[in-house]
Write a protein that holds these residues in place. Structure first.
Motif, PDB file in Angstrom:
ATOM      1  N   SER A   1     -40.630  13.148 -25.718  1.00  0.00           N
ATOM      2  CA  SER A   1     -40.801  14.188 -24.896  1.00  0.00           C
ATOM      3  C   SER A   1     -40.786  15.373 -25.341  1.00  0.00           C
ATOM      4  O   SER A   1     -40.149  15.476 -26.349  1.00  0.00           O
ATOM      5  CB  SER A   1     -39.675  13.999 -23.509  1.00  0.00           C
ATOM      6  OG  SER A   1     -38.311  14.145 -24.194  1.00  0.00           O
ATOM      7  N   SER A   2     -41.152  16.441 -24.635  1.00  0.00           N
ATOM      8  CA  SER A   2     -41.107  17.722 -25.021  1.00  0.00           C
ATOM      9  C   SER A   2     -40.878  18.442 -23.843  1.00  0.00           C
ATOM     10  O   SER A   2     -41.643  18.561 -22.811  1.00  0.00           O
ATOM     11  CB  SER A   2     -42.454  18.045 -25.645  1.00  0.00           C
ATOM     12  OG  SER A   2     -42.456  19.555 -26.108  1.00  0.00           O
ATOM     13  N   VAL A   3     -39.907  19.200 -23.897  1.00  0.00           N
ATOM     14  CA  VAL A   3     -39.378  19.962 -22.613  1.00  0.00           C
ATOM     15  C   VAL A   3     -39.614  21.535 -22.660  1.00  0.00           C
ATOM     16  O   VAL A   3     -39.427  22.166 -23.586  1.00  0.00           O
ATOM     17  CB  VAL A   3     -37.870  19.869 -22.204  1.00  0.00           C
ATOM     18  CG1 VAL A   3     -37.341  20.765 -20.996  1.00  0.00           C
ATOM     19  CG2 VAL A   3     -37.749  18.289 -21.952  1.00  0.00           C
TER      20      VAL A   3
ATOM     21  N   PHE B   1     -42.959  17.144 -20.501  1.00  0.00           N
ATOM     22  CA  PHE B   1     -44.061  16.499 -20.903  1.00  0.00           C
ATOM     23  C   PHE B   1     -43.469  15.034 -21.521  1.00  0.00           C
ATOM     24  O   PHE B   1     -43.002  14.995 -22.505  1.00  0.00           O
ATOM     25  CB  PHE B   1     -45.251  17.260 -21.861  1.00  0.00           C
ATOM     26  CG  PHE B   1     -45.852  18.185 -20.931  1.00  0.00           C
ATOM     27  CD1 PHE B   1     -47.352  18.001 -20.630  1.00  0.00           C
ATOM     28  CD2 PHE B   1     -45.351  19.595 -20.980  1.00  0.00           C
ATOM     29  CE1 PHE B   1     -47.943  18.906 -19.830  1.00  0.00           C
ATOM     30  CE2 PHE B   1     -46.071  20.509 -20.402  1.00  0.00           C
ATOM     31  CZ  PHE B   1     -47.112  20.137 -19.722  1.00  0.00           C
ATOM     32  N   ILE B   2     -43.926  13.797 -21.085  1.00  0.00           N
ATOM     33  CA  ILE B   2     -43.427  12.581 -21.572  1.00  0.00           C
ATOM     34  C   ILE B   2     -44.722  11.606 -22.125  1.00  0.00           C
ATOM     35  O   ILE B   2     -45.648  11.436 -21.564  1.00  0.00           O
ATOM     36  CB  ILE B   2     -42.924  11.843 -20.536  1.00  0.00           C
ATOM     37  CG1 ILE B   2     -41.509  13.012 -20.148  1.00  0.00           C
ATOM     38  CG2 ILE B   2     -42.239  10.719 -21.075  1.00  0.00           C
ATOM     39  CD1 ILE B   2     -40.843  12.447 -18.729  1.00  0.00           C
TER      40      ILE B   2
ATOM     41  N   ILE C   1     -42.722  17.078 -13.962  1.00  0.00           N
ATOM     42  CA  ILE C   1     -42.657  15.939 -14.952  1.00  0.00           C
ATOM     43  C   ILE C   1     -44.345  15.444 -15.181  1.00  0.00           C
ATOM     44  O   ILE C   1     -44.803  15.091 -14.170  1.00  0.00           O
ATOM     45  CB  ILE C   1     -41.984  14.724 -14.599  1.00  0.00           C
ATOM     46  CG1 ILE C   1     -40.474  14.954 -14.314  1.00  0.00           C
ATOM     47  CG2 ILE C   1     -42.379  13.491 -15.415  1.00  0.00           C
ATOM     48  CD1 ILE C   1     -39.702  13.806 -13.796  1.00  0.00           C
ATOM     49  N   PHE C   2     -44.578  15.450 -16.375  1.00  0.00           N
ATOM     50  CA  PHE C   2     -46.301  15.236 -16.796  1.00  0.00           C
ATOM     51  C   PHE C   2     -46.254  14.184 -17.739  1.00  0.00           C
ATOM     52  O   PHE C   2     -45.716  14.319 -18.897  1.00  0.00           O
ATOM     53  CB  PHE C   2     -46.730  16.686 -17.090  1.00  0.00           C
ATOM     54  CG  PHE C   2     -47.140  17.699 -16.079  1.00  0.00           C
ATOM     55  CD1 PHE C   2     -47.411  17.342 -14.630  1.00  0.00           C
ATOM     56  CD2 PHE C   2     -46.655  18.691 -16.365  1.00  0.00           C
ATOM     57  CE1 PHE C   2     -47.300  18.542 -13.847  1.00  0.00           C
ATOM     58  CE2 PHE C   2     -46.632  20.028 -15.544  1.00  0.00           C
ATOM     59  CZ  PHE C   2     -47.046  19.844 -14.452  1.00  0.00           C
ATOM     60  N   TRP C   3     -46.647  12.917 -17.363  1.00  0.00           N
ATOM     61  CA  TRP C   3     -46.880  11.901 -18.273  1.00  0.00           C
ATOM     62  C   TRP C   3     -47.991  11.939 -19.150  1.00  0.00           C
ATOM     63  O   TRP C   3     -49.183  12.201 -18.608  1.00  0.00           O
ATOM     64  CB  TRP C   3     -46.690  10.526 -17.395  1.00  0.00           C
ATOM     65  CG  TRP C   3     -45.670  10.405 -16.760  1.00  0.00           C
ATOM     66  CD1 TRP C   3     -45.114  10.597 -15.470  1.00  0.00           C
ATOM     67  CD2 TRP C   3     -44.650   9.610 -17.296  1.00  0.00           C
ATOM     68  NE1 TRP C   3     -43.982  10.053 -15.314  1.00  0.00           N
ATOM     69  CE2 TRP C   3     -43.351   9.572 -16.063  1.00  0.00           C
ATOM     70  CE3 TRP C   3     -44.073   9.125 -18.452  1.00  0.00           C
ATOM     71  CZ2 TRP C   3     -42.132   8.838 -16.346  1.00  0.00           C
ATOM     72  CZ3 TRP C   3     -42.830   8.322 -18.668  1.00  0.00           C
ATOM     73  CH2 TRP C   3     -41.814   8.476 -17.773  1.00  0.00           C
ATOM     74  N   LEU C   4     -48.117  11.748 -20.353  1.00  0.00           N
ATOM     75  CA  LEU C   4     -49.318  11.707 -21.120  1.00  0.00           C
ATOM     76  C   LEU C   4     -50.128  10.444 -20.693  1.00  0.00           C
ATOM     77  O   LEU C   4     -49.504   9.528 -20.484  1.00  0.00           O
ATOM     78  CB  LEU C   4     -49.168  11.748 -22.566  1.00  0.00           C
ATOM     79  CG  LEU C   4     -48.359  13.168 -22.981  1.00  0.00           C
ATOM     80  CD1 LEU C   4     -48.203  13.086 -24.786  1.00  0.00           C
ATOM     81  CD2 LEU C   4     -48.735  14.417 -22.622  1.00  0.00           C
ATOM     82  N   GLY C   5     -51.493  10.638 -20.947  1.00  0.00           N
ATOM     83  CA  GLY C   5     -52.157   9.341 -20.384  1.00  0.00           C
ATOM     84  C   GLY C   5     -52.408   8.711 -21.717  1.00  0.00           C
ATOM     85  O   GLY C   5     -52.014   8.727 -22.845  1.00  0.00           O
TER      86      GLY C   5
ATOM     87  N   ILE D   1     -48.695  25.762 -26.426  1.00  0.00           N
ATOM     88  CA  ILE D   1     -49.773  25.064 -25.737  1.00  0.00           C
ATOM     89  C   ILE D   1     -49.590  24.249 -24.486  1.00  0.00           C
ATOM     90  O   ILE D   1     -50.197  24.392 -23.493  1.00  0.00           O
ATOM     91  CB  ILE D   1     -50.482  24.316 -26.716  1.00  0.00           C
ATOM     92  CG1 ILE D   1     -51.286  25.057 -27.981  1.00  0.00           C
ATOM     93  CG2 ILE D   1     -51.510  23.515 -26.221  1.00  0.00           C
ATOM     94  CD1 ILE D   1     -51.797  24.325 -28.841  1.00  0.00           C
ATOM     95  N   LEU D   2     -48.088  23.523 -24.703  1.00  0.00           N
ATOM     96  CA  LEU D   2     -47.798  22.818 -23.440  1.00  0.00           C
ATOM     97  C   LEU D   2     -47.571  23.731 -22.340  1.00  0.00           C
ATOM     98  O   LEU D   2     -47.693  23.424 -21.109  1.00  0.00           O
ATOM     99  CB  LEU D   2     -46.548  21.994 -23.883  1.00  0.00           C
ATOM    100  CG  LEU D   2     -46.665  20.878 -24.793  1.00  0.00           C
ATOM    101  CD1 LEU D   2     -45.381  20.155 -25.171  1.00  0.00           C
ATOM    102  CD2 LEU D   2     -47.562  19.752 -24.128  1.00  0.00           C
TER     103      LEU D   2
END
Length: 585
Positions: A497-499, A514-515, A546-550, A567-568
């Motif tokens: 993850s990145s917060v 982002f997870i 909360i944003f999940w990576l596809g 960028i995130l």
């Protein structure tokens, strides 16, 4: 007031007046071992004398294996070629390539002729490379016709266009590496052939004139903030840094280190190549660009004793192993370096259990400090290796200061500043940014401001608590992304993850995560995930967004594997704006 009260107050005042003052956050590394004042040329010559037949570098993709003596002889031929095209002391020679044999050969050959090796990020666009070439003032540049499976046609078009002559006024030679067909450029083979007209006596004279304090390397910062600069490094900088790093790993001539990080980055070039060469060890570059399967195969086949990487690399290797490579033998491994970004406790435990990295070390530094300034020892207590970046390196000073530049007490967070042998000479052709980052104190000591928030403990261990710019300020309260990322990493459905902080009307900033999900596990709902975070952290630290990576999606990263949080943040703000527009429809 009663006599007893007066006496008690007097005793308390006496006790307070004799209390020990808080210990300042100021560390000094040992200086008993003198610095090596040698050049890269002399380093290689020393290994040829002491270990000529010892294998020193392996590129499995190219079936390339060299002993110290074989590599030295090759670098002399390449250095003669550099002289043949007019490269002299003080010139800059650039390279734009993946991890290929010519990268290592040129590193030492450029040193032989007294020039500076300028290493370019392989993710650069043609425009970015043109700008970096112009800024560094390279006289010659070596360019691979492909980086892994990606062709560099756009780069080559830029270098062959008519605009090159008006923009890149200092660039005189472009030399192709790898596939050399169909382009009107000189080639690496032609360079070596041209070098035959340069006498060995001429080259020897040039080599003897170089000094340890000469510039040998320009490294562009990796650009996690979007503003890369070129750090100016000397032979003394990087040789001693590699030496002390190798000492902490307990390297010997029997060690074989697998190094996936790119050679254009100080991790691959210094913590990898130079650290190995200062100890007469051997280094394996498993593939031109990072491929987890190639890494695991190289470790098993070459019986590597060490494995380097950033967390994103280790994560990919662990996932691949779990999927289908469990039969591979990694029992030869014992050590390695994890650096570039914080390593979670969960990942460190897996590296020890799955890859046998029982002596894995953590290294902290930055390009401007050659790069390492702190590092753990192989026998440090497990808790220290999991929660800190170790202790200060020899011939190094470090302090933690508040916003006014005053040293804070031990146990207090603040900005980490570093001084010592490893400090860059400055940013190339950029005195303004040099002055902003490097400051001399009242005692004449030059310090590098790292931009990282850190804390020292009573034993001298350093913990990095985050980038100063990454701290999330919610309603006036500081929130540190690293501790949230650590907690999220403990969930079985999360790989990484990145917060970051996103704008919030009420509190100023809100926590956003982002997870990257583990697809084999059922994903929790947003509220369940927040509850999971709140089990160990304050309620306000649970991610609001909360944003999940596809599937197949990855974090935006530098080519060295660092997540680009700027960028995130932009992506998060775009998503919020999109969500707001949708809710109004």
């Amino acid at each position: 007031m009663a006599i007893e009260d007066i006496q008690q107050n007097s005793n308390e005042r006496r006790k307070n007046s004799t209390a020990v003052a808080p210990k300042p956050s100021f560390l000094v590394g040992e200086v008993q071992s003198p610095l090596w004042e040698i050049t890269l040329t002399q380093l290689l010559q020393q290994q040829v004398l002491s270990n000529p037949s010892g294998e020193c570098v392996i590129f499995p993709e190219y079936n390339y294996r060299k002993t110290y003596n074989q590599l030295y002889q090759t670098t002399l031929e390449v250095a003669q070629g550099l002289r043949a095209i007019g490269v002299v002391h003080g010139d800059r020679v650039g390279i734009f390539a993946g991890n290929i044999p010519a990268y290592v050969e040129l590193f030492f050959a450029v040193s032989h002729v007294g020039a500076a090796y300028v290493v370019f990020n392989t993710t650069y666009t043609p425009k970015e490379l043109q700008s970096a070439l112009q800024h560094s003032g390279c006289k010659a540049v070596f360019v691979a016709t492909s980086i892994g499976k990606t062709q560099t046609n756009g780069i080559l078009d830029m270098l062959s266009s008519s605009s090159r002559n008006s923009v890149l006024t200092e660039l005189k030679s472009v030399i192709l590496l790898k596939d050399q067909a169909g382009r009107n450029f000189d080639t690496y083979d032609h360079l070596r052939e041209a070098g035959k007209r340069i006498s060995k006596q001429e080259l020897s004279s040039v080599m003897a004139s170089n000094t340890a304090g000469s510039i040998c390397n320009l490294q562009f910062t990796s650009g996690t903030t979007g503003t890369p600069k070129a750090a100016v490094l000397t032979h003394l900088n990087i040789i001693n840094n590699g030496r002390f790093v190798g000492d902490r790993m307990r390297l010997t001539s029997r060690d074989v280190i697998c190094c996936p990080p790119p050679l254009f980055h100080c991790f691959g070039l210094v913590l990898g190549l130079v650290a190995v060469f200062t100890h007469g060890s051997c280094i394996v570059f498993p593939s031109e660009t990072f491929q987890p399967a190639s890494v695991l195969r190289a470790v098993a086949e070459e019986r590597c004793t060490g494995l380097h990487g950033v967390p994103a690399m280790f994560s990919a290797e662990l996932e691949l192993h779990k999927a289908n490579l469990k039969s591979m033998d990694f029992s030869s491994l014992r050590t390695g370096i994890a650096a570039g970004s914080p390593v979670s406790k969960k990942m460190m435990a897996e590296l020890q259990e799955v890859f046998n990295l029982t002596e894995a070390t953590i290294t902290y530094g930055m390009t401007e400090t050659s790069p390492a300034s702190f590092m753990s020892f192989t026998d440090d207590p497990l808790h220290k290796r999991l929660t800190t970046v170790g202790k200060i390196l020899p011939h190094t000073k470090a302090k933690i200061v508040d916003v006014k530049g005053k040293v804070v007490p031990v146990g207090t967070r603040g900005e980490l500043c570093v001084a010592g042998f490893q400090l860059q000479k400055g940013y190339w052709r950029n005195p303004k940014q040099t002055a902003e980052a490097m400051q001399t104190d009242d005692e004449g000591c030059l310090w590098m401001r790292t931009g990282d928030e850190a804390i020292f403990d009573d034993e001298g261990y350093c913990s990095i608590t985050g980038r100063i710019k990454d701290i999330i300020i919610r309603g006036g309260e500081n929130i540190f992304p690293l501790e949230i990322e650590e907690r999220l990493g403990q969930h079985k459905a999360i790989i990484q993850s990145s917060v970051v902080g996103l704008p919030d009307e009420k509190y100023g900033e809100a926590v956003c995560a982002f997870i990257q999900p583990r697809l084999s596990e059922q994903l929790p709902s947003a509220e369940r995930l927040r509850d999971f975070v709140r089990q160990t952290l304050g309620w306000h630290k649970a991610p609001v967004h909360i944003f999940w990576l596809g599937e197949g999606e990855d974090f935006p990263k530098t080519a060295s594997g660092k997540i680009q949080k700027h960028i995130l943040r932009k992506k998060g703000q775009q998503r919020l704006r999109c969500m707001a527009r949708t809710s109004k429809m």
